[in-house]
Every structure is written in C-alpha cells, then in structure tokens.
Design a protein around this motif. Structure first.
Motif, short mmCIF file in Angstrom:
data_model
loop_
_atom_site.label_atom_id
_atom_site.label_comp_id
_atom_site.label_asym_id
_atom_site.label_seq_id
_atom_site.Cartn_x
_atom_site.Cartn_y
_atom_site.Cartn_z
N ASP A 59 0.93 -1.22 -0.12
CA ASP A 59 -0.02 -0.01 -0.21
C ASP A 59 0.81 1.27 -0.06
N VAL A 61 1.73 4.67 -1.59
CA VAL A 61 0.82 5.63 -2.52
C VAL A 61 1.60 6.02 -3.71
N LYS A 64 -2.10 10.44 -5.66
CA LYS A 64 -2.85 11.34 -4.86
C LYS A 64 -3.61 12.46 -5.65
N THR A 69 -6.56 8.25 -3.61
CA THR A 69 -5.34 7.69 -3.53
C THR A 69 -5.01 6.49 -4.39
N HIS A 71 -2.33 2.84 -4.96
CA HIS A 71 -1.31 2.28 -4.23
C HIS A 71 -0.81 1.16 -4.90
#
Length: 311
Positions: A59, A61, A64, A69, A71
């Motif tokens: 996870d 990122v 964004k 967002t 991942h």
C-alpha cells in the motif's frame, strides 16, 4: 457482487466532503476456484512464500488527488542494488479484481532476482478507458523516480498482466512514448517506457474475428463497438504494434478467445525482427495462474523470458 466505497476529504475549513463509487468484488481467487473445481478437481490454490531475503511493502501511495489515492505493493531483494523491475497488472474484466491477486506471483518472481510491483488502478465502475492505462503508466514513473529505494534498474522494466491486465500490459508496452496515452498532469522526471511485455491470456484486439468481447469491454470502453469504434480500436495493442514494440511473451490458456489478435501481432513483430515467444499451457482454463499445477509453469516461462531479455 458490488459494494459502495466512500472516500472522505477533510478540507482546511473543517468541512468533510464525500465521494463514493461502486466496486465489483465478484472476481476473486476463491470464486474462480469454486467455478473450476468440478472440471479440474486436482487444482490447488497457490500460497504465498516470501523469500527470507526479500522485502515486501504494501500500500505505497503512488498517486494522490482530492478524493483518491492509488497504491502499489513492492517486492524486492535488499542484497542487490539493481534488479530488473516487473510491473504487475491484475485481471477482472476491467471492473473487478485487485492488486492482492498478484502477490504470490510477485513473491515467486522476486525470489528469482527481480523487483516486482503489484499495481492498483481505477476500474470501470469508477473510471472508463483510458484512465486505468494512465494509472499504470503513472505507477511506472513513480517506481522509476524511486528506483534506488526499490532496488530497481529503471532501464530494465517489464510490464506483466493477466487476462484484462494482460490486454492492458500489451497496450502499455505498444504505446511507449505515445503522449496520447500519458497523463500529462502527473509530475515526474521519468518516462513510462518499458522494455518488455508479458501478456498472460489477454486479448490484443477488441474487434477481431477471434474476439468475443461483450458487455464488460463495452462498459470499460464507454460504449459498444457501434457506439464507440475509435475506443475499441485505440485500446487494442494490435493497432499500435510496430518496429518500436518491445519483446513480448504470450502465455496462453487453451481457450483461443483470450488471445484474439495475437497471431496478427506476431506477424508484425516478425516482420520487424522483434523477439517474441508463445507458451500455451495445455488443457488449462482461463485464470490458470492462480492454481497449481499451472502456476509453476507460468513462473518458469516468465522468468526464462525475463532472463533472456534482461540478464
């Protein structure tokens, strides 16, 4: 099965804004197993087996914006400074599935000396074509921007996908440096160019005599072929195959509809002396990569091809 996902945004004024979209949870390893077990009573779901020296970070990122967002999961070996990188795209008919479905395959390939990345991308209930292509290309740029952290060689990147993910992988690889398939708003010092493609049972052409694409493709492509023929053409890797296409490996089930356009693509590749391989896993169903006895064969074909291209 669909469920609603809510994304919350806290503004500086203290007001919370909310945006929602449906997600389809119908395509899972377990549901696929339940469908296949009667015809293939010998199959077993493959299990995770992370190597002792391998690092797994989930996870991360890579994108964004206000309400969203995205991942990725990274898998790499710390005891090497640079490994070829493998971008991994899950299947699910462009509307279901998730990056966790690539975890076991990523762990196994990482153990063979690669850095692997399972990518989350926006599915068709949330966003139509070409948003998913933008998302994965943005992920590639992010990985290259952070190449040192992930122990990856930014000049040795392959894109691998399964089913609809295989279709996407082929499209991403055949549109290297095509600005029409880039998210120009994404800020990066790197390109999304890849040096190899691995298409696992993904079609190469949506409108083709061998193809049987219907509602799921039309939903992602924002219309049927009659309603939106340009999207059906532009989303097909066959439409972009030329002298600049990178080497490609096709790993196919015994169901011909899942490699529509492949032989036409190979003809173009051969004309341009571009290396390609076809591996057909005999008597296998679609989604064979989730299960033994086909998983080991999938890993073998994949790593042999990668070793040839990158090592």
């Amino acid at each position: 099965m669909k469920r609603m996902l809510f994304v919350l945004l806290l503004f500086s004024q203290g007001v919370i804004a909310q945006k929602s979209y449906n997600i389809d949870t119908s395509y899972t390893v377990k549901s696929t197993y339940n469908k296949l077990i009667k015809k293939y009573p010998f199959i077993k779901i493959v299990e995770a087996n992370k190597g002792a020296n391998d690092t797994q970070i989930e996870d991360i990122v890579y994108y964004k914006e206000k309400y969203r967002t995205l991942h990725l999961d990274a898998f790499f070996t710390k005891n090497k400074k640079k490994n070829p990188g493998i971008i991994m795209i899950h299947g699910g008919g462009w509307r279901s599935g998730n990056k966790n479905q690539m975890q076991v395959l990523a762990q196994e390939i990482t153990a063979k000396g690669y850095s692997c990345f399972a990518i989350e991308y926006r599915l068709s209930l949330e966003a139509k074509y070409p948003q998913a292509i933008y998302d994965v290309k943005n992920a590639i740029k992010f990985i290259k921007d952070n190449a040192k952290r992930f122990r990856v060689d930014p000049d040795k990147i392959a894109v691998l996908g399964c089913s609809s993910g295989g279709q996407m992988a082929a499209l991403i690889g055949t549109t290297n440096e095509d600005l029409g398939f880039e998210d120009t708003s994404y800020k990066s010092r790197s390109s999304s160019k890849v040096q190899a493609i691995i298409d696992i049972d993904g079609i190469l052409a949506f409108k083709h005599p061998e193809s049987n694409e219907g509602e799921m493709a039309a939903f992602w492509l924002n219309g049927t072929y009659k309603e939106n023929p340009e999207n059906w053409k532009q989303a097909s890797a066959l439409s972009h195959t030329n002298k600049n296409t990178p080497p490609i490996l096709f790993i196919n089930s015994s169901f011909e509809r899942f490699h529509a356009g492949r032989d036409d693509m190979i003809a173009i590749l051969n004309q341009n002396k571009i290396y390609n391989e076809v591996k057909t896993i005999q008597d296998s169903p679609h989604s064979f990569w989730f299960f033994q006895p086909w998983f080991d064969e999938t890993v073998q074909y994949t790593t042999q091809f990668l070793d040839r291209i990158f090592k």
